[in-house]
Motif scaffolding. Structure first.
Motif, PDB file in Angstrom:
ATOM      1  N   ASP A  89      -0.835  -1.303  -0.290  1.00 25.86           N
ATOM      2  CA  ASP A  89      -0.739  -2.696   0.091  1.00 25.86           C
ATOM      3  C   ASP A  89      -0.547  -2.815   1.579  1.00 25.86           C
ATOM      4  OD1 ASP A  89       0.212  -5.290   0.586  1.00 25.86           O
ATOM      5  OD2 ASP A  89       1.820  -5.362  -1.269  1.00 25.86           O
ATOM      6  N   MET A  90      -1.514  -3.141   1.988  1.00 21.41           N
ATOM      7  CA  MET A  90      -1.957  -3.437   3.445  1.00 21.41           C
ATOM      8  C   MET A  90      -1.353  -4.991   3.832  1.00 21.41           C
ATOM      9  SD  MET A  90      -5.131  -1.301   4.103  1.00 21.41           S
ATOM     10  CE  MET A  90      -5.228  -1.280   5.990  1.00 21.41           C
ATOM     11  N   SER A  91      -0.791  -5.555   3.268  1.00 20.79           N
ATOM     12  CA  SER A  91      -0.417  -6.920   3.592  1.00 20.79           C
ATOM     13  C   SER A  91       0.751  -7.094   4.395  1.00 20.79           C
ATOM     14  CB  SER A  91      -0.299  -7.886   2.239  1.00 20.79           C
ATOM     15  OG  SER A  91       1.063  -7.623   1.426  1.00 20.79           O
ATOM     16  N   THR A  92       1.272  -8.452   4.879  1.00 23.88           N
ATOM     17  CA  THR A  92       2.267  -8.635   5.451  1.00 23.88           C
ATOM     18  C   THR A  92       3.410  -9.254   4.495  1.00 23.88           C
ATOM     19  OG1 THR A  92       1.533 -10.489   6.508  1.00 23.88           O
ATOM     20  CG2 THR A  92       1.240  -8.713   7.908  1.00 23.88           C
ATOM     21  N   ALA A 113       1.918   2.628  -2.010  1.00 26.59           N
ATOM     22  CA  ALA A 113       2.002   2.669  -0.722  1.00 26.59           C
ATOM     23  C   ALA A 113       2.217   1.565  -0.156  1.00 26.59           C
ATOM     24  CB  ALA A 113       1.021   3.660  -0.093  1.00 26.59           C
ATOM     25  N   ASP A 114       3.154   1.382   0.742  1.00 25.75           N
ATOM     26  CA  ASP A 114       3.412   0.174   1.747  1.00 25.75           C
ATOM     27  C   ASP A 114       2.820   0.583   3.190  1.00 25.75           C
ATOM     28  OD1 ASP A 114       4.332  -1.945   3.538  1.00 25.75           O
ATOM     29  OD2 ASP A 114       6.385  -1.076   3.252  1.00 25.75           O
ATOM     30  N   ALA A 115       1.672  -0.111   3.442  1.00 27.79           N
ATOM     31  CA  ALA A 115       1.175   0.183   4.614  1.00 27.79           C
ATOM     32  C   ALA A 115       0.891  -1.057   5.662  1.00 27.79           C
ATOM     33  CB  ALA A 115      -0.331   0.969   4.461  1.00 27.79           C
ATOM     34  N   VAL A 116       1.456  -0.739   6.607  1.00 26.40           N
ATOM     35  CA  VAL A 116       1.307  -1.974   7.550  1.00 26.40           C
ATOM     36  C   VAL A 116       0.415  -1.717   8.951  1.00 26.40           C
ATOM     37  CG1 VAL A 116       3.166  -3.177   7.029  1.00 26.40           C
ATOM     38  CG2 VAL A 116       3.420  -1.373   8.727  1.00 26.40           C
ATOM     39  N   ILE A 117      -0.315  -2.760   9.712  1.00 30.87           N
ATOM     40  CA  ILE A 117      -0.955  -2.562  10.631  1.00 30.87           C
ATOM     41  C   ILE A 117       0.026  -2.736  12.110  1.00 30.87           C
ATOM     42  CG2 ILE A 117      -2.948  -3.327  11.883  1.00 30.87           C
ATOM     43  CD1 ILE A 117      -4.034  -4.099   9.090  1.00 30.87           C
ATOM     44  N   MET A 118       0.171  -1.716  12.608  1.00 34.92           N
ATOM     45  CA  MET A 118       1.033  -2.085  13.981  1.00 34.92           C
ATOM     46  C   MET A 118       0.293  -2.426  15.214  1.00 34.92           C
ATOM     47  SD  MET A 118       4.186  -1.885  13.147  1.00 34.92           S
ATOM     48  CE  MET A 118       5.421  -1.042  11.792  1.00 34.92           C
ATOM     49  N   GLY A 119      -0.351  -3.611  15.140  1.00 31.40           N
ATOM     50  CA  GLY A 119      -1.161  -4.067  16.404  1.00 31.40           C
ATOM     51  C   GLY A 119      -2.242  -5.148  15.935  1.00 31.40           C
ATOM     52  N   ALA A 120      -3.092  -5.364  16.758  1.00 37.49           N
ATOM     53  CA  ALA A 120      -4.104  -6.279  16.582  1.00 37.49           C
ATOM     54  C   ALA A 120      -5.389  -5.762  16.436  1.00 37.49           C
ATOM     55  CB  ALA A 120      -4.000  -7.261  17.733  1.00 37.49           C
ATOM     56  N   ILE A 121      -5.981  -5.607  14.978  1.00 36.62           N
ATOM     57  CA  ILE A 121      -7.077  -4.993  14.876  1.00 36.62           C
ATOM     58  C   ILE A 121      -8.395  -5.827  15.518  1.00 36.62           C
ATOM     59  CG2 ILE A 121      -6.548  -4.099  12.731  1.00 36.62           C
ATOM     60  CD1 ILE A 121      -8.463  -6.272  11.560  1.00 36.62           C
ATOM     61  N   GLY A 122      -8.143  -7.001  15.986  1.00 38.93           N
ATOM     62  CA  GLY A 122      -9.111  -7.669  16.700  1.00 38.93           C
ATOM     63  C   GLY A 122      -9.119  -7.195  18.241  1.00 38.93           C
ATOM     64  N   LEU A 123      -8.359  -6.453  18.565  1.00 40.93           N
ATOM     65  CA  LEU A 123      -8.525  -5.962  19.992  1.00 40.93           C
ATOM     66  C   LEU A 123      -8.422  -4.288  20.062  1.00 40.93           C
ATOM     67  CD1 LEU A 123      -5.489  -7.565  21.454  1.00 40.93           C
ATOM     68  CD2 LEU A 123      -7.669  -8.159  21.735  1.00 40.93           C
ATOM     69  N   THR A 124      -8.276  -3.880  18.663  1.00 41.70           N
ATOM     70  CA  THR A 124      -8.089  -2.281  18.912  1.00 41.70           C
ATOM     71  C   THR A 124      -9.078  -1.810  17.589  1.00 41.70           C
ATOM     72  OG1 THR A 124      -6.102  -2.131  18.033  1.00 41.70           O
ATOM     73  CG2 THR A 124      -6.042  -1.663  20.403  1.00 41.70           C
ATOM     74  N   GLY A 125      -9.505  -2.645  16.796  1.00 46.54           N
ATOM     75  CA  GLY A 125     -10.199  -2.347  15.718  1.00 46.54           C
ATOM     76  C   GLY A 125      -9.684  -1.015  14.835  1.00 46.54           C
ATOM     77  N   LEU A 126     -10.575  -0.007  14.515  1.00 45.23           N
ATOM     78  CA  LEU A 126     -10.212   0.952  13.617  1.00 45.23           C
ATOM     79  C   LEU A 126      -9.115   1.859  14.352  1.00 45.23           C
ATOM     80  CD1 LEU A 126     -10.882   2.076  10.662  1.00 45.23           C
ATOM     81  CD2 LEU A 126     -12.423   3.719  11.879  1.00 45.23           C
ATOM     82  N   ASP A 127      -8.860   1.700  15.685  1.00 45.40           N
ATOM     83  CA  ASP A 127      -7.818   2.700  16.085  1.00 45.40           C
ATOM     84  C   ASP A 127      -6.555   2.114  16.064  1.00 45.40           C
ATOM     85  OD1 ASP A 127      -9.999   4.363  17.095  1.00 45.40           O
ATOM     86  OD2 ASP A 127     -10.302   3.268  18.961  1.00 45.40           O
ATOM     87  N   THR A 128      -6.352   1.074  15.641  1.00 35.36           N
ATOM     88  CA  THR A 128      -4.922   0.445  15.518  1.00 35.36           C
ATOM     89  C   THR A 128      -4.072   1.213  14.434  1.00 35.36           C
ATOM     90  OG1 THR A 128      -6.012  -1.772  15.690  1.00 35.36           O
ATOM     91  CG2 THR A 128      -3.789  -1.757  14.924  1.00 35.36           C
ATOM     92  N   ALA A 129      -2.967   1.464  15.004  1.00 37.10           N
ATOM     93  CA  ALA A 129      -1.930   2.359  14.398  1.00 37.10           C
ATOM     94  C   ALA A 129      -1.560   1.853  12.775  1.00 37.10           C
ATOM     95  CB  ALA A 129      -0.850   2.675  14.928  1.00 37.10           C
ATOM     96  N   LEU A 130      -1.584   2.638  11.954  1.00 36.40           N
ATOM     97  CA  LEU A 130      -0.747   2.258  10.817  1.00 36.40           C
ATOM     98  C   LEU A 130       0.385   2.950  10.473  1.00 36.40           C
ATOM     99  CD1 LEU A 130      -4.133   2.528   8.828  1.00 36.40           C
ATOM    100  CD2 LEU A 130      -3.187   0.447   9.191  1.00 36.40           C
ATOM    101  N   LEU A 131       1.503   2.211   9.657  1.00 33.50           N
ATOM    102  CA  LEU A 131       2.483   2.932   9.330  1.00 33.50           C
ATOM    103  C   LEU A 131       2.857   2.846   7.736  1.00 33.50           C
ATOM    104  CD1 LEU A 131       5.172   4.421  10.347  1.00 33.50           C
ATOM    105  CD2 LEU A 131       6.407   2.009  10.427  1.00 33.50           C
ATOM    106  N   VAL A 132       2.914   3.752   7.132  1.00 28.79           N
ATOM    107  CA  VAL A 132       3.020   3.995   5.684  1.00 28.79           C
ATOM    108  C   VAL A 132       4.371   4.546   5.067  1.00 28.79           C
ATOM    109  CG1 VAL A 132       1.699   4.617   3.651  1.00 28.79           C
ATOM    110  CG2 VAL A 132       0.506   4.501   5.816  1.00 28.79           C
TER     111      VAL A 132
END
Length: 293
Positions: A89-92, A113-132
């Protein structure tokens, strides 16, 4: 390995493109935008508009929907996924919603798995960190690593823990964003924006975490003086006929702390460490110190 990506907005499309070279990817979106249809056609990926029997052969799901529908999507997908599948689940969604989804899916033999995007993918794309976090965190981290997405699993983290940290980060970042808007707009109107950046240089030098700990720790010592300073800053913005709603909310917090200090003063030395300072602030957070602002 068959991977279903549910939700083909900006996030879903980013991860679908990267994953298509490593997994057999299937897309799903209840209202696919033209960009989603174009991606599906470009990569030759099936695109479904609802959960269904097609999920019965899926090994992984990455749910990239909005937080308000994440629990519904988890339930709908879970009704068709095979036991042993992994749902990420990559939602907020809120921590409580993610925990409930994990419990529901676990009852069907589906790992979560609870996964969250720690940043702005519009700026850093696939390099944006994920926390799970959650039982399937290690599996999710391994899958993300396969597509070059940096991910870290929380040690012993429960479903919802990653979401909680994401939303706590939001408290700070979005609060700073709102204050930044008020501050920079006012500085521009007063013709001092360039100089403002110079007087903020000490924060750049100190670093955000150190600065945050320092101001929270010394909040116990200087809340009253700082409340007067904030009051004058609000007056300055009001005089310039500029928005001050976020700063006014900050003034209310200072006043509540001042009342708490008078009613339940901390032990000497409490402000010497961030741990003891936060512990005291937590102890008075539920007390009735309402003041008129």
């Amino acid at each position: 390995m068959k991977l279903a990506i549910i939700g083909c907005g900006e996030v879903g499309r980013l991860y679908a493109r990267a994953a298509s070279a490593h997994f057999e990817v299937v897309l799903c979106d209840s209202r696919p935008a033209p960009a989603a249809r174009e991606l599906a056609a470009e990569l030759g990926l099936p695109l479904h508009e609802s959960a269904g029997e097609w999920l019965g052969t899926v090994d992984r799901v990455w749910s990239c929907v909005t937080g308000d529908v994440s629990a519904t999507v988890a339930d709908q997908a879970g009704a068709h996924l095979p036991a042993g599948a992994t749902f990420v689940d990559m939602s907020t969604a809120t921590p409580a919603d993610k925990l409930r989804s994990a419990e529901n899916l676990s009852g069907r033999g589906i790992e979560y798995a609870d996964a969250v995007i720690m940043g702005a993918i519009g700026l850093t794309g696939l390099d944006t960190a994920l926390l799970v976090s959650g039982a399937a965190a290690a599996v999710a981290v391994k899958d993300f690593a396969a597509i070059g997405a940096p991910a870290r699993a929380l040690d012993g983290g429960r479903p919802g823990d990653a979401a909680a940290l994401k939303l706590l980060r939001t408290v700070l970042t979005k609060g700073l964003e709102a204050l930044g808007v008020e501050c920079l707009v006012a500085a521009e109107k007063q013709g001092v924006r360039d100089e403002l950046y110079r007087v903020l240089a000490d924060i750049d030098t100190q670093g955000l975490t150190s600065f945050l700990n320092a101001v929270v720790r010394t909040h116990l010592l200087h809340a009253e003086r700082r409340s007067h300073e904030v009051e004058r800053a609000v007056a300055q913005l009001d005089e310039a006929q500029l928005p001050s709603s976020v700063l006014a909310g900050s003034y209310g917090l200072y006043e509540r702390t001042v009342a708490s200090l008078a009613q339940n003063p901390p032990e000497p030395g409490t402000a010497d460490s961030i741990d003891s300072a936060v512990t005291w602030l937590l102890s008075v957070s539920d007390t009735d110190t309402t003041v008129a602002v």
